[in-house]
Design a protein around this motif. Structure first.
Motif, PDB file in Angstrom:
ATOM      1  N   LYS A 102       0.823  -1.199   0.000  1.00  0.00           N
ATOM      2  CA  LYS A 102       0.000   0.000   0.000  1.00  0.00           C
ATOM      3  C   LYS A 102       0.867   1.262   0.000  1.00  0.00           C
ATOM      4  N   PRO A 103       0.343   2.363  -0.559  1.00  0.00           N
ATOM      5  CA  PRO A 103       1.058   3.638  -0.425  1.00  0.00           C
ATOM      6  C   PRO A 103       1.172   4.033   1.038  1.00  0.00           C
ATOM      7  N   VAL A 104       2.201   4.776   1.358  1.00  0.00           N
ATOM      8  CA  VAL A 104       2.404   5.200   2.738  1.00  0.00           C
ATOM      9  C   VAL A 104       1.204   5.972   3.258  1.00  0.00           C
ATOM     10  N   TYR A 105       0.589   6.811   2.401  1.00  0.00           N
ATOM     11  CA  TYR A 105      -0.527   7.613   2.901  1.00  0.00           C
ATOM     12  C   TYR A 105      -1.685   6.758   3.391  1.00  0.00           C
ATOM     13  N   GLU A 106      -1.852   5.553   2.856  1.00  0.00           N
ATOM     14  CA  GLU A 106      -2.895   4.664   3.350  1.00  0.00           C
ATOM     15  C   GLU A 106      -2.584   4.195   4.769  1.00  0.00           C
ATOM     16  N   LEU A 107      -1.302   4.081   5.093  1.00  0.00           N
ATOM     17  CA  LEU A 107      -0.899   3.659   6.430  1.00  0.00           C
ATOM     18  C   LEU A 107      -0.956   4.810   7.428  1.00  0.00           C
ATOM     19  N   LEU A 108      -1.091   6.027   6.926  1.00  0.00           N
ATOM     20  CA  LEU A 108      -1.168   7.209   7.788  1.00  0.00           C
ATOM     21  C   LEU A 108      -2.609   7.663   8.003  1.00  0.00           C
ATOM     22  N   GLY A 109      -3.572   6.827   7.634  1.00  0.00           N
ATOM     23  CA  GLY A 109      -4.961   7.171   7.855  1.00  0.00           C
ATOM     24  C   GLY A 109      -5.760   7.381   6.593  1.00  0.00           C
ATOM     25  N   GLY A 110      -5.081   7.341   5.442  1.00  0.00           N
ATOM     26  CA  GLY A 110      -5.780   7.500   4.174  1.00  0.00           C
ATOM     27  C   GLY A 110      -5.770   8.929   3.684  1.00  0.00           C
ATOM     28  N   PRO A 111      -5.996   9.111   2.375  1.00  0.00           N
ATOM     29  CA  PRO A 111      -5.896  10.443   1.787  1.00  0.00           C
ATOM     30  C   PRO A 111      -7.118  11.312   2.072  1.00  0.00           C
ATOM     31  N   VAL A 112      -6.876  12.619   2.147  1.00  0.00           N
ATOM     32  CA  VAL A 112      -7.964  13.591   2.243  1.00  0.00           C
ATOM     33  C   VAL A 112      -8.122  14.344   0.932  1.00  0.00           C
ATOM     34  N   ARG A 113      -7.268  14.029  -0.063  1.00  0.00           N
ATOM     35  CA  ARG A 113      -7.329  14.689  -1.371  1.00  0.00           C
ATOM     36  C   ARG A 113      -6.909  13.708  -2.448  1.00  0.00           C
ATOM     37  N   ASP A 114      -7.228  14.042  -3.683  1.00  0.00           N
ATOM     38  CA  ASP A 114      -6.882  13.186  -4.819  1.00  0.00           C
ATOM     39  C   ASP A 114      -5.597  13.633  -5.512  1.00  0.00           C
ATOM     40  N   GLN A 115      -5.248  14.915  -5.357  1.00  0.00           N
ATOM     41  CA  GLN A 115      -4.076  15.458  -6.026  1.00  0.00           C
ATOM     42  C   GLN A 115      -3.536  16.618  -5.213  1.00  0.00           C
ATOM     43  N   MET A 116      -2.324  17.030  -5.548  1.00  0.00           N
ATOM     44  CA  MET A 116      -1.665  18.100  -4.814  1.00  0.00           C
ATOM     45  C   MET A 116      -1.229  19.184  -5.773  1.00  0.00           C
ATOM     46  N   ARG A 117      -1.596  20.419  -5.465  1.00  0.00           N
ATOM     47  CA  ARG A 117      -1.166  21.550  -6.268  1.00  0.00           C
ATOM     48  C   ARG A 117       0.337  21.769  -6.093  1.00  0.00           C
ATOM     49  N   VAL A 118       0.997  22.148  -7.183  1.00  0.00           N
ATOM     50  CA  VAL A 118       2.451  22.315  -7.201  1.00  0.00           C
ATOM     51  C   VAL A 118       2.785  23.684  -7.773  1.00  0.00           C
ATOM     52  N   TYR A 119       3.791  24.342  -7.198  1.00  0.00           N
ATOM     53  CA  TYR A 119       4.243  25.585  -7.821  1.00  0.00           C
ATOM     54  C   TYR A 119       5.596  25.380  -8.484  1.00  0.00           C
ATOM     55  N   GLN A 120       5.867  26.246  -9.434  1.00  0.00           N
ATOM     56  CA  GLN A 120       7.096  26.161 -10.213  1.00  0.00           C
ATOM     57  C   GLN A 120       7.956  27.388  -9.957  1.00  0.00           C
ATOM     58  N   TRP A 121       9.240  27.172  -9.852  1.00  0.00           N
ATOM     59  CA  TRP A 121      10.200  28.269  -9.729  1.00  0.00           C
ATOM     60  C   TRP A 121      10.321  29.015 -11.062  1.00  0.00           C
ATOM     61  N   VAL A 122      10.460  30.330 -10.981  1.00  0.00           N
ATOM     62  CA  VAL A 122      10.845  31.110 -12.142  1.00  0.00           C
ATOM     63  C   VAL A 122      12.198  31.753 -11.861  1.00  0.00           C
ATOM     64  N   THR A 123      13.029  31.806 -12.880  1.00  0.00           N
ATOM     65  CA  THR A 123      14.391  32.294 -12.705  1.00  0.00           C
ATOM     66  C   THR A 123      14.764  33.269 -13.815  1.00  0.00           C
ATOM     67  N   GLY A 124      15.885  33.910 -13.620  1.00  0.00           N
ATOM     68  CA  GLY A 124      16.398  34.856 -14.609  1.00  0.00           C
ATOM     69  C   GLY A 124      17.154  35.972 -13.927  1.00  0.00           C
ATOM     70  N   GLU A 125      18.141  36.526 -14.619  1.00  0.00           N
ATOM     71  CA  GLU A 125      18.928  37.611 -14.056  1.00  0.00           C
ATOM     72  C   GLU A 125      18.198  38.949 -14.159  1.00  0.00           C
ATOM     73  N   THR A 126      17.605  39.219 -15.308  1.00  0.00           N
ATOM     74  CA  THR A 126      16.963  40.502 -15.534  1.00  0.00           C
ATOM     75  C   THR A 126      15.450  40.377 -15.350  1.00  0.00           C
ATOM     76  N   ILE A 127      14.797  41.530 -15.236  1.00  0.00           N
ATOM     77  CA  ILE A 127      13.339  41.538 -15.121  1.00  0.00           C
ATOM     78  C   ILE A 127      12.704  40.898 -16.345  1.00  0.00           C
ATOM     79  N   ASP A 128      13.236  41.183 -17.512  1.00  0.00           N
ATOM     80  CA  ASP A 128      12.683  40.595 -18.733  1.00  0.00           C
ATOM     81  C   ASP A 128      12.807  39.080 -18.731  1.00  0.00           C
ATOM     82  N   GLU A 129      13.941  38.560 -18.261  1.00  0.00           N
ATOM     83  CA  GLU A 129      14.151  37.110 -18.227  1.00  0.00           C
ATOM     84  C   GLU A 129      13.197  36.446 -17.234  1.00  0.00           C
ATOM     85  N   VAL A 130      13.043  37.044 -16.078  1.00  0.00           N
ATOM     86  CA  VAL A 130      12.140  36.487 -15.071  1.00  0.00           C
ATOM     87  C   VAL A 130      10.707  36.499 -15.587  1.00  0.00           C
ATOM     88  N   THR A 131      10.325  37.594 -16.188  1.00  0.00           N
ATOM     89  CA  THR A 131       8.962  37.720 -16.708  1.00  0.00           C
ATOM     90  C   THR A 131       8.689  36.695 -17.798  1.00  0.00           C
TER      91      THR A 131
END
Length: 384
Positions: A102-131
């Motif tokens: 079984k997945p570990v989360y099943e051993l911890l009481g089971g899931p409360v959600r079906d999926q997890m939101r993820v954020y992504q890093w943005v990078t760049g030296e200049t404002i234009d690159e970051v944007t």
């Protein structure tokens, strides 16, 4: 009785350490015990803990093992010990899940959600690159990004530097619109003086959060900083146990905590930290600029705690350019979050399958990553 019979450690690029823990019935568990830039000392701690307390022991009583590893040496806490415990704990849960199928989360009481939101890093030296990078991430399907607002800072900053930080975030906000969340990481670079100015300037831009406005040593200043803004304040990547988080919970100024599954005691401890946070109406966004085992462990905990709201991951991070998040997996699809959300792994244990041959090959490049040293114009060391 099944017992732990062997272990192996692999240091791999870009700056990660993998632990393989093997039992007498042939089950293998994987963990990621590392503190960035100190893989060597953490590896030494892992060896001592396993050889002193775990070899020839039943892997099943995970909580008991955690207590022994944490309390059995008299001296407690800190990044090295807690990171070592974290990776061992991950591997023990991986074994436990695989042995029962079984997945570990099943051993911890089971899931409360079906999926997890993820954020992504943005990078760049200049404002234009970051944007430009932010726009690309949104086009890929991400509904949240995170960025650094500043380089090194003086103890008291000029209006121009404060305005530069504001303009950098403003450019990203204008580019992605109000329908996308923008987290701002100050990385502990600001003094409380500068942090107050920055949060005031950033307030109209409505960041998702401001992360680590000051270093953990000055967490007592967060209350004063919070008086200057309604922006949610996040911190916790450099805290290592529920006892470290306790004063922040009691002070009542933190909105989001960011414990790291490879630093703050692993699955066993971070789930307790998250549950404590729930009692204080604080959200959880686990820190994870690390590898696939750490991320998979984070998702297992997120699955079971209702106050987890978003997950960090390391793909395309600027200082992970020597190794890819998924390259060490034979089932890389389980860490697919191209649309800004990650499905819960359905496989047993942590749900990721390590490509051990790839790990062995890449472990030949075992050079130790270290963060740069930054200095102000007059030569004084400043925060990276």
């Amino acid at each position: 009785m099944t017992e732990i019979i062997d272990y192996e450690l692999y240091r791999v690029p870009p700056r990660w350490l993998f632990l393989k823990l093997e039992t007498s019935d042939g089950t293998v568990g994987w963990g990621e015990p590392v503190i960035e830039g100190k893989a060597g000392p953490v590896a030494a701690a892992v060896r001592q803990l396993i050889e002193r307390h775990l070899l020839h022991e039943d892997p099943a009583p995970v909580e008991e093992h955690w207590q022994v590893l944490y309390r059995g040496g008299f001296y407690r806490g800190g990044p090295i010990l807690m990171s070592a415990i974290s990776g061992i704990d991950q591997a023990l849960w991986d074994i436990k899940g695989k042995q029962v199928g079984k997945p570990v989360y099943e051993l911890l009481g089971g899931p409360v959600r079906d999926q997890m939101r993820v954020y992504q890093w943005v990078t760049g030296e200049t404002i234009d690159e970051v944007t430009e990078d932010a726009i690309e991430k949104v086009e890929e399907g991400f509904t949240a990004v995170k960025m650094l607002a500043t380089d090194g800072l003086e103890r008291v900053e000029s209006p121009a530097q404060i305005e530069t930080a504001r303009d950098r975030v403003a450019a990203v906000r204008d580019a992605v619109g109000n329908g996308v969340d923008v987290g701002v990481d100050l990385h502990g670079r600001a003094t409380k003086t500068v942090a107050k100015q920055l949060v005031t300037e950033l307030e109209p831009l409505k960041p998702m959060f401001v992360e680590e406005p000051v270093v953990p040593e000055h967490s007592d200043a967060i209350g004063e900083i919070a008086k200057h803004t309604t922006i949610p304040i996040a911190t916790g990547e450099r805290l290592f146990s529920r006892w470290d988080f306790k004063p922040l919970f009691e002070a009542g100024h933190i909105d989001i905590i960011q414990p790291d599954l490879s630093h703050a005691g692993g699955i066993t401890e971070v789930r307790k930290i998250a549950t404590m946070a729930e009692a204080y109406d604080i959200s959880v966004a686990p820190h994870c600029p690390l590898g696939p085992v750490a991320l998979a462990s984070s998702v297992q905990v997120n699955a079971t705690v209702p106050n987890a709201f978003i997950q960090e991951q390391s793909l395309n991070m600027q200082y992970n350019d020597r190794g890819g998040l998924r390259e060490y997996l034979s089932n890389p699809h389980v860490l697919d979050y191209s649309g800004g959300k990650m499905e819960l792994p359905s496989g047993p244990g942590l749900g990721v399958k390590i490509d051990e041959e790839r790990v062995k090959l890449r472990s030949e490049d075992d050079s130790e990553w270290s963060p740069p040293l930054w200095r102000t114009d007059d030569g004084v060391l400043t925060e990276w």
